[in-house]
Design a protein around this motif. Structure first.
Motif, PDB file in Angstrom:
ATOM      1  N   GLU A 136      25.716   6.883  23.449  1.00 34.77           N
ATOM      2  CA  GLU A 136      24.916   7.482  23.719  1.00 34.77           C
ATOM      3  C   GLU A 136      25.287   8.092  25.408  1.00 34.77           C
ATOM      4  O   GLU A 136      25.549   6.771  26.194  1.00 34.77           O
ATOM      5  CB  GLU A 136      23.217   6.980  23.986  1.00 34.77           C
ATOM      6  CG  GLU A 136      22.457   7.779  24.659  1.00 34.77           C
ATOM      7  CD  GLU A 136      20.967   7.158  24.962  1.00 34.77           C
ATOM      8  OE1 GLU A 136      20.356   7.504  25.715  1.00 34.77           O
ATOM      9  OE2 GLU A 136      20.884   6.106  24.188  1.00 34.77           O
ATOM     10  N   THR A 137      25.260   9.282  25.884  1.00 30.84           N
ATOM     11  CA  THR A 137      25.738   9.370  27.336  1.00 30.84           C
ATOM     12  C   THR A 137      24.490   9.487  28.132  1.00 30.84           C
ATOM     13  O   THR A 137      23.428  10.100  27.748  1.00 30.84           O
ATOM     14  CB  THR A 137      26.325  11.024  27.478  1.00 30.84           C
ATOM     15  OG1 THR A 137      27.530  10.942  26.416  1.00 30.84           O
ATOM     16  CG2 THR A 137      26.491  11.255  28.552  1.00 30.84           C
ATOM     17  N   VAL A 138      24.447   8.561  29.191  1.00 32.78           N
ATOM     18  CA  VAL A 138      23.437   8.469  30.041  1.00 32.78           C
ATOM     19  C   VAL A 138      23.812   9.245  31.549  1.00 32.78           C
ATOM     20  O   VAL A 138      22.653   9.612  32.095  1.00 32.78           O
ATOM     21  CB  VAL A 138      23.323   7.092  30.269  1.00 32.78           C
ATOM     22  CG1 VAL A 138      24.235   6.432  31.390  1.00 32.78           C
ATOM     23  CG2 VAL A 138      21.924   6.604  31.041  1.00 32.78           C
ATOM     24  N   LYS A 191      25.845   4.978  27.947  1.00 35.90           N
ATOM     25  CA  LYS A 191      24.705   3.898  28.217  1.00 35.90           C
ATOM     26  C   LYS A 191      25.316   2.513  28.144  1.00 35.90           C
ATOM     27  O   LYS A 191      25.970   2.438  27.131  1.00 35.90           O
ATOM     28  CB  LYS A 191      23.792   4.093  27.471  1.00 35.90           C
ATOM     29  CG  LYS A 191      22.589   3.260  27.727  1.00 35.90           C
ATOM     30  CD  LYS A 191      21.123   3.481  27.024  1.00 35.90           C
ATOM     31  CE  LYS A 191      20.308   2.580  27.233  1.00 35.90           C
ATOM     32  NZ  LYS A 191      19.625   2.479  28.535  1.00 35.90           N
ATOM     33  N   ALA A 218      20.385  10.878  31.971  1.00 35.95           N
ATOM     34  CA  ALA A 218      19.526  10.733  30.566  1.00 35.95           C
ATOM     35  C   ALA A 218      18.721  11.968  30.229  1.00 35.95           C
ATOM     36  O   ALA A 218      17.443  12.045  29.949  1.00 35.95           O
ATOM     37  CB  ALA A 218      18.587   9.564  31.057  1.00 35.95           C
ATOM     38  N   GLU A 237      18.103   2.455  35.085  1.00 34.29           N
ATOM     39  CA  GLU A 237      18.931   2.219  34.078  1.00 34.29           C
ATOM     40  C   GLU A 237      20.519   2.568  34.316  1.00 34.29           C
ATOM     41  O   GLU A 237      21.426   2.230  33.591  1.00 34.29           O
ATOM     42  CB  GLU A 237      18.787   3.637  33.305  1.00 34.29           C
ATOM     43  CG  GLU A 237      17.410   3.597  32.602  1.00 34.29           C
ATOM     44  CD  GLU A 237      17.213   4.599  31.173  1.00 34.29           C
ATOM     45  OE1 GLU A 237      18.056   4.836  30.929  1.00 34.29           O
ATOM     46  OE2 GLU A 237      16.026   4.970  31.072  1.00 34.29           O
ATOM     47  N   ILE A 238      20.584   2.964  35.582  1.00 39.94           N
ATOM     48  CA  ILE A 238      22.235   3.087  36.124  1.00 39.94           C
ATOM     49  C   ILE A 238      22.354   2.653  37.643  1.00 39.94           C
ATOM     50  O   ILE A 238      21.350   2.985  38.380  1.00 39.94           O
ATOM     51  CB  ILE A 238      22.510   4.739  36.245  1.00 39.94           C
ATOM     52  CG1 ILE A 238      22.521   5.304  34.678  1.00 39.94           C
ATOM     53  CG2 ILE A 238      23.714   4.954  36.942  1.00 39.94           C
ATOM     54  CD1 ILE A 238      22.492   7.085  34.903  1.00 39.94           C
ATOM     55  N   THR A 286      23.729   0.503  32.949  1.00 41.40           N
ATOM     56  CA  THR A 286      24.931   1.151  33.028  1.00 41.40           C
ATOM     57  C   THR A 286      25.529   1.016  34.543  1.00 41.40           C
ATOM     58  O   THR A 286      24.856   1.239  35.542  1.00 41.40           O
ATOM     59  CB  THR A 286      24.848   2.728  33.108  1.00 41.40           C
ATOM     60  OG1 THR A 286      24.475   2.925  31.409  1.00 41.40           O
ATOM     61  CG2 THR A 286      26.263   3.421  32.895  1.00 41.40           C
TER      62      THR A 286
END
Length: 318
Positions: free
Chosen positions: A2-4, A30, A65, A154-155, A186
């Motif tokens: 999955e690309t975040v 991710k 996201a 998340e990042i 991430t």
């Protein structure tokens, strides 16, 4: 995976005419640790600053996201934590107050248990009531990380995270980054310390003069672009390299006692065995041998030098 974070055609030109970024495309998966390498002035901090909303891009898009950075800024920015290169925070505030305040800035409800665990993880709990001005540089760096993580992003962007810190703290931070990745965070870091990228990163990007010149999985990059050096300690010294060995472009070292062969990693399967067979055929023996693999730093320096030479050549041709 999955690309975040997705960056497309990102450019930045300042009023002075300086192009800090030129059409950067990059997708981050991710949960990965991505290291962005580049010399001073290459555009690393500009790229991070645009993604974090500190600097406005001249062109291109950023999606976090699924949230478009320009149309849905609040949602996109709430997913990002930033530890800037420079240490700046309210010197007169206590550690726990400044970290709790940062959480509130992103609209997160109070969570004393989370803040306590965060400070414990960063070895800051015993300093929670200390004013930031009373802390050492390393402790201030930990506070900056705590602030960046206070809203549970998340990042996490780490801009030169271990600049000016001691070796022990650097190792502590590496362990902390690995722990964050295990929890699904991430990590994107910029660094001058090549061993930092070599130690932690899943993938490496190299940026030079605003252009992302390479993105590659770390081990694949070393295997593909790395070189090896084979050193043979000869049983008897040589005055010169025999003509029968001319195909391998060898060098003599150690006053004739060492034969040195530098080769691409991809050529190892054929080059080394054939060299050893030829040496045996013509009666050259050796007592010992060892190989050295080029490091990520060697590859980085070579890539930047090559790109700079090409860019300078193009400018002169124009």
């Amino acid at each position: 995976m999955e690309t975040v974070l997705s960056i497309s055609g990102l450019g930045k030109t300042y009023k002075s005419g300086h192009q800090a970024l030129v059409g950067v495309d990059l997708d981050i998966a991710k949960g990965e640790i991505f290291a962005l390498l580049g010399p001073n002035g290459a555009g690393k901090t500009t790229l991070i600053s645009i993604v974090c909303g500190i600097v406005t891009a001249s062109s291109g898009t950023v999606t976090v996201a699924g949230h478009d950075h320009s149309r849905d800024y609040r949602a996109a920015r709430s997913m990002i934590g930033l530890v800037p290169q420079e240490l700046h925070t309210d010197s007169f505030e206590t550690v726990i107050a400044t970290v709790s305040f940062s959480r509130g800035l992103f609209g997160k409800a109070r969570n004393p248990a989370f803040i306590e665990q965060l400070l414990r993880d960063l070895s800051l709990w015993d300093k929670r009531d200390s004013k930031i001005m009373e802390l050492s540089g390393g402790m201030k760096r930990r506070v900056m990380i705590a602030k960046a993580l206070s809203h549970e992003p998340e990042i996490l962007f780490l801009d030169e995270p271990t600049a000016g810190v001691d070796v022990e703290l650097r190792r502590d931070m590496w362990n902390m980054v690995r722990g964050l990745r295990e929890r699904g965070v991430t990590i994107i870091l910029t660094t001058h310390y090549i061993e930092e990228a070599e130690e932690m990163a899943d993938r490496v990007g190299v940026i030079s003069k605003g252009q992302l010149i390479l993105v590659e999985e770390k081990h694949a990059l070393i295997k593909k672009l790395g070189r090896k050096t084979l050193t043979l300690n000869l049983a008897e010294p040589l005055d010169a390299i025999p003509g029968e060995l001319a195909d391998w472009r060898l060098e003599l070292a150690g006053e004739g006692h060492e034969l040195v062969y530098e080769f691409d990693s991809q050529a190892e399967a054929t080059g080394v065995p054939s060299l050893l067979r030829r040496m045996s055929d013509i009666g050259i023996g050796f007592k010992d041998l060892h190989t050295k693999q080029s490091s990520l730093e060697d590859i980085f320096v070579g890539l930047v030098h090559e790109t700079s030479s090409k860019q300078n050549g193009a400018e002169q041709a124009a």
